[in-house]
Design an enzyme around this catalytic site. Sequence first.
Site, PDB file in Angstrom:
ATOM      1  N   GLU A   1      21.845 -26.126  20.534  1.00  0.00           N
ATOM      2  CA  GLU A   1      23.264 -25.632  20.162  1.00  0.00           C
ATOM      3  C   GLU A   1      23.646 -24.583  21.236  1.00  0.00           C
ATOM      4  O   GLU A   1      24.609 -24.213  21.161  1.00  0.00           O
ATOM      5  CB  GLU A   1      22.965 -25.027  18.785  1.00  0.00           C
ATOM      6  CG  GLU A   1      22.774 -26.292  17.724  1.00  0.00           C
ATOM      7  CD  GLU A   1      22.348 -25.595  16.273  1.00  0.00           C
ATOM      8  OE1 GLU A   1      22.795 -26.225  15.484  1.00  0.00           O
ATOM      9  OE2 GLU A   1      21.728 -24.698  16.238  1.00  0.00           O
TER      10      GLU A   1
ATOM     11  N   MET B   1      21.151 -23.302   6.917  1.00  0.00           N
ATOM     12  CA  MET B   1      19.956 -22.916   6.354  1.00  0.00           C
ATOM     13  C   MET B   1      19.787 -21.362   6.946  1.00  0.00           C
ATOM     14  O   MET B   1      18.850 -20.793   6.931  1.00  0.00           O
ATOM     15  CB  MET B   1      18.745 -23.690   6.890  1.00  0.00           C
ATOM     16  CG  MET B   1      18.810 -25.112   6.460  1.00  0.00           C
ATOM     17  SD  MET B   1      17.470 -26.016   7.187  1.00  0.00           S
ATOM     18  CE  MET B   1      16.347 -25.468   6.345  1.00  0.00           C
TER      19      MET B   1
ATOM     20  N   ASP C   1      26.914 -33.723   9.566  1.00  0.00           N
ATOM     21  CA  ASP C   1      26.683 -34.879   8.496  1.00  0.00           C
ATOM     22  C   ASP C   1      27.506 -34.472   7.267  1.00  0.00           C
ATOM     23  O   ASP C   1      27.905 -33.357   7.374  1.00  0.00           O
ATOM     24  CB  ASP C   1      24.972 -34.946   8.512  1.00  0.00           C
ATOM     25  CG  ASP C   1      24.769 -33.483   8.124  1.00  0.00           C
ATOM     26  OD1 ASP C   1      24.367 -33.296   6.699  1.00  0.00           O
ATOM     27  OD2 ASP C   1      24.315 -32.621   8.809  1.00  0.00           O
TER      28      ASP C   1
HETATM   29  N1  ADE Z   1      22.592 -28.383   9.168  1.00  0.00           N
HETATM   30  C1  ADE Z   1      23.123 -29.437   9.566  1.00  0.00           C
HETATM   31  N2  ADE Z   1      23.166 -30.085   8.503  1.00  0.00           N
HETATM   32  C2  ADE Z   1      22.607 -29.743   7.445  1.00  0.00           C
HETATM   33  C3  ADE Z   1      22.339 -30.141   6.097  1.00  0.00           C
HETATM   34  N3  ADE Z   1      22.634 -31.273   5.601  1.00  0.00           N
HETATM   35  N4  ADE Z   1      21.708 -29.286   5.461  1.00  0.00           N
HETATM   36  C4  ADE Z   1      21.213 -28.000   5.816  1.00  0.00           C
HETATM   37  N5  ADE Z   1      21.507 -27.732   7.028  1.00  0.00           N
HETATM   38  C5  ADE Z   1      22.015 -28.338   7.796  1.00  0.00           C
END
Ligand code: ADE
Length: 250
Positions: free
Chosen positions: A17, A191, A215
């Site tokens: 990243e 997170m 996502d």
């Molecule tokens: N970072 C990117 N996608 C995530 C997800 N689905 N859950 C937690 N952290 C993420």
Amino acid sequence: MISVERPLAILSALAEEQVGLVEQLHGAQRQTHAGREFWSGTLQGLPVVLALSRIGKVAAATTTAALIAHFQAGAIVFTGVAGGVGRRVQVGDVVVGTGYVQHDMDASPLFPRYEIPLTGQSVIQADATLARALVFAAVVGLQGMQHAGRPATVHQGLIASGDRFVNGADETHAIVSGLQSRGYEALAVEMEGAAVAQVCHDYGVPFAAVRTISDRADDSAHVDFPVFVREVASVYAQRIVAELLRTLAV
Ligand code: ADE
């Protein structure tokens, strides 16, 4: 107010990243603290320090504390990816966090659900000036960028952090509806953000995060994740950071 005398810290969770930024650094100097690498120097004439937060709330909190203690970071910006959970938040969009909550914080019945014990707060607000600057940087920096045939939409709102990668529709529903029951409307899950926000709040250091949606936090959340980070999110992060530094430098 964002200090331009003290360095702006730019944090990401993953090396992918943050590709490109270290290479652009002038007068790059590497230091190690708490087993982490920190790169300081200047970008567009502004003092910056670059670091990887590592993954999860505790790791990110440790990195943040080191940035403040060893580098006197004047402000901290987080760039990275997140799962979109807001109804209109799609893969390839960008979310600037105006507030941060820990979706897995639960010291009930001693303290209300989501409240950080002994603080009376569940949501830590971003620094308003920095968040506005990030929104502007994202809108300008991503002009003309498309993912899957859609231009990147820039959203702003609540980011929910927790120590798990959310990859199931039921799990997402539980997190989103739990937060809604307390009046919180999360746009994205990740997170680290709420942990970085909490440390910055305790030290009085301005903080804001920008996350590209990789996502929808559903059963296919992990599919193509590394490719997306490398090919889309890292490009977006570089463009947003470049635009942010241009704004702060004037
Ligand atoms: N970072 C990117 N996608 C995530 C997800 N689905 N859950 C937690 N952290 C993420």
